[in-house]
Design a protein around this motif. Structure first.
Motif, PDB file in Angstrom:
ATOM      1  N   THR A  15       0.829  -1.207   0.000  1.00  6.88           N
ATOM      2  CA  THR A  15       0.000   0.000   0.000  1.00  6.88           C
ATOM      3  C   THR A  15       0.864   1.259   0.000  1.00  6.88           C
ATOM      4  O   THR A  15       0.615   2.193  -0.761  1.00  6.88           O
ATOM      5  CB  THR A  15      -0.945   0.015   1.218  1.00  6.88           C
ATOM      6  OG1 THR A  15      -1.743  -1.163   1.202  1.00  6.88           O
ATOM      7  CG2 THR A  15      -1.855   1.228   1.209  1.00  6.88           C
ATOM      8  N   PHE A  20      -0.075   4.274  -4.854  1.00  5.81           N
ATOM      9  CA  PHE A  20      -0.427   5.329  -5.819  1.00  5.81           C
ATOM     10  C   PHE A  20      -0.743   4.735  -7.184  1.00  5.81           C
ATOM     11  O   PHE A  20      -1.381   5.371  -8.015  1.00  5.81           O
ATOM     12  CB  PHE A  20       0.699   6.376  -5.916  1.00  5.81           C
ATOM     13  CG  PHE A  20       1.974   5.858  -6.506  1.00  5.81           C
ATOM     14  CD1 PHE A  20       2.239   6.023  -7.852  1.00  5.81           C
ATOM     15  CD2 PHE A  20       2.902   5.197  -5.713  1.00  5.81           C
ATOM     16  CE1 PHE A  20       3.415   5.543  -8.400  1.00  5.81           C
ATOM     17  CE2 PHE A  20       4.077   4.724  -6.254  1.00  5.81           C
ATOM     18  CZ  PHE A  20       4.333   4.889  -7.597  1.00  5.81           C
ATOM     19  N   TYR A  37      -7.275   4.409  -9.267  1.00  4.20           N
ATOM     20  CA  TYR A  37      -6.032   4.812  -8.602  1.00  4.20           C
ATOM     21  C   TYR A  37      -4.887   4.869  -9.613  1.00  4.20           C
ATOM     22  O   TYR A  37      -4.061   5.782  -9.570  1.00  4.20           O
ATOM     23  CB  TYR A  37      -5.688   3.830  -7.476  1.00  4.20           C
ATOM     24  CG  TYR A  37      -6.254   4.179  -6.123  1.00  4.20           C
ATOM     25  CD1 TYR A  37      -7.619   4.394  -5.949  1.00  4.20           C
ATOM     26  CD2 TYR A  37      -5.441   4.272  -5.005  1.00  4.20           C
ATOM     27  CE1 TYR A  37      -8.145   4.699  -4.707  1.00  4.20           C
ATOM     28  CE2 TYR A  37      -5.954   4.567  -3.763  1.00  4.20           C
ATOM     29  CZ  TYR A  37      -7.308   4.784  -3.614  1.00  4.20           C
ATOM     30  OH  TYR A  37      -7.815   5.092  -2.388  1.00  4.20           O
ATOM     31  N   THR A  40      -5.226   8.011 -11.741  1.00  8.67           N
ATOM     32  CA  THR A  40      -5.190   9.305 -11.039  1.00  8.67           C
ATOM     33  C   THR A  40      -4.067   9.390 -10.011  1.00  8.67           C
ATOM     34  O   THR A  40      -4.091  10.283  -9.155  1.00  8.67           O
ATOM     35  CB  THR A  40      -6.535   9.562 -10.333  1.00  8.67           C
ATOM     36  OG1 THR A  40      -6.740   8.542  -9.345  1.00  8.67           O
ATOM     37  CG2 THR A  40      -7.685   9.611 -11.312  1.00  8.67           C
ATOM     38  N   CYS A  41      -3.112   8.467 -10.093  1.00  8.43           N
ATOM     39  CA  CYS A  41      -2.002   8.429  -9.122  1.00  8.43           C
ATOM     40  C   CYS A  41      -2.529   8.401  -7.687  1.00  8.43           C
ATOM     41  O   CYS A  41      -2.186   9.245  -6.854  1.00  8.43           O
ATOM     42  CB  CYS A  41      -1.037   9.598  -9.321  1.00  8.43           C
ATOM     43  SG  CYS A  41      -0.073   9.439 -10.828  1.00  8.43           S
ATOM     44  N   GLY A  42      -3.377   7.413  -7.436  1.00  7.48           N
ATOM     45  CA  GLY A  42      -3.888   7.240  -6.067  1.00  7.48           C
ATOM     46  C   GLY A  42      -4.841   8.330  -5.656  1.00  7.48           C
ATOM     47  O   GLY A  42      -4.767   8.829  -4.538  1.00  7.48           O
ATOM     48  N   GLY A  45      -3.040  11.354  -4.852  1.00 12.89           N
ATOM     49  CA  GLY A  45      -2.253  11.207  -3.634  1.00 12.89           C
ATOM     50  C   GLY A  45      -3.073  11.159  -2.368  1.00 12.89           C
ATOM     51  O   GLY A  45      -2.621  10.641  -1.350  1.00 12.89           O
ATOM     52  N   TRP A  48      -4.303   7.481  -1.733  1.00 16.37           N
ATOM     53  CA  TRP A  48      -3.132   6.693  -1.378  1.00 16.37           C
ATOM     54  C   TRP A  48      -2.694   6.987   0.058  1.00 16.37           C
ATOM     55  O   TRP A  48      -2.399   6.071   0.829  1.00 16.37           O
ATOM     56  CB  TRP A  48      -2.004   6.997  -2.365  1.00 16.37           C
ATOM     57  CG  TRP A  48      -0.670   6.515  -1.908  1.00 16.37           C
ATOM     58  CD1 TRP A  48      -0.219   5.225  -1.900  1.00 16.37           C
ATOM     59  CD2 TRP A  48       0.372   7.309  -1.361  1.00 16.37           C
ATOM     60  NE1 TRP A  48       1.048   5.174  -1.393  1.00 16.37           N
ATOM     61  CE2 TRP A  48       1.454   6.452  -1.049  1.00 16.37           C
ATOM     62  CE3 TRP A  48       0.517   8.673  -1.110  1.00 16.37           C
ATOM     63  CZ2 TRP A  48       2.621   6.906  -0.498  1.00 16.37           C
ATOM     64  CZ3 TRP A  48       1.697   9.120  -0.575  1.00 16.37           C
ATOM     65  CH2 TRP A  48       2.733   8.247  -0.271  1.00 16.37           C
ATOM     66  N   LEU A  49      -2.676   8.255   0.449  1.00 15.09           N
ATOM     67  CA  LEU A  49      -2.274   8.635   1.803  1.00 15.09           C
ATOM     68  C   LEU A  49      -3.236   8.059   2.836  1.00 15.09           C
ATOM     69  O   LEU A  49      -2.814   7.470   3.842  1.00 15.09           O
ATOM     70  CB  LEU A  49      -2.207  10.158   1.926  1.00 15.09           C
ATOM     71  CG  LEU A  49      -1.818  10.701   3.306  1.00 15.09           C
ATOM     72  CD1 LEU A  49      -0.395  10.273   3.649  1.00 15.09           C
ATOM     73  CD2 LEU A  49      -1.940  12.213   3.331  1.00 15.09           C
ATOM     74  N   SER A  52      -2.771   4.323   3.066  1.00 13.24           N
ATOM     75  CA  SER A  52      -1.514   4.005   3.746  1.00 13.24           C
ATOM     76  C   SER A  52      -1.670   4.132   5.255  1.00 13.24           C
ATOM     77  O   SER A  52      -1.176   3.289   6.017  1.00 13.24           O
ATOM     78  CB  SER A  52      -0.384   4.915   3.258  1.00 13.24           C
ATOM     79  OG  SER A  52      -0.101   4.660   1.903  1.00 13.24           O
TER      80      SER A  52
END
Length: 173
Positions: A15, A20, A37, A40-42, A45, A48-49, A52
């Motif tokens: 993760t 991302f 994801y 759209t790069c997670g 972001g 993703w954050l 995580s």
């Protein structure tokens, strides 16, 4: 793949380092979210954050379930049973599923029996405190208990998550 079979540390690493790209979503079996994801790069972001942080919390969370409390021994005339018909919509409000009613129940909660007839036979529906039905007693048990004053309490809610909910009960009469 099911994350329940995956090591928590490995899941966190996937993760954190590949989230991302949505790899953890693909592992969870959420292909649509994985693709989102990935594109759209997670979720820019932010997703993703958040994921995580959730994986980090899950890493340190103790998953050992607490031992279920033994149901109190029934007093007087009593029996243990289970609620039947739990996968149908509520009879009192068809927009609500009985599974949702049962998911809100806890051990010790009282249920309220409502007598009725079904196809000319005695039947007993069990209602929660808000008057929504969680299910019924079995036909045989309803026939035996139909004319008796009943007390019904939840002894254990079973299933849940990806499984259907069930409900074990204690009936006193």
């Amino acid at each position: 793949m099911n994350t329940k079979n995956m090591n928590k540390g490995a899941y966190f690493a996937v993760t954190f380092f590949l989230g991302f790209l949505g790899v953890h979503k693909f592992i969870d079996g959420k292909t649509g979210m994985g693709i989102l994801y990935l594109l759209t790069c997670g979720l820019f972001g932010i997703g993703w954050l958040i994921d995580s942080i959730k994986a980090l919390i899950m890493l340190f969370k103790n998953d050992t379930p607490a031992a279920p409390a033994a149901p109190a021994a029934p007093q007087g005339n009593a029996t243990y049973s289970k609620i039947v018909g739990v996968t149908f919509p509520c009879s009192k409000n068809s927009a609500i599923n009985r599974q949702d009613v049962i998911a809100q129940l806890r051990a010790g909660d009282r249920l309220y029996p409502e007598l009725y007839t079904y196809e000319g036979k005695p039947a007993i529906m069990l209602l929660n405190a808000q008057g929504l039905d969680a299910g019924n007693l079995s036909a045989d048990l309803a026939a035996d208990l139909y004319d008796k004053p009943l007390g019904v309490a939840v002894s254990e809610v079973t299933g849940g998550g990806e499984l259907s909910y069930g409900c074990n009960i204690i009936i006193t009469y």
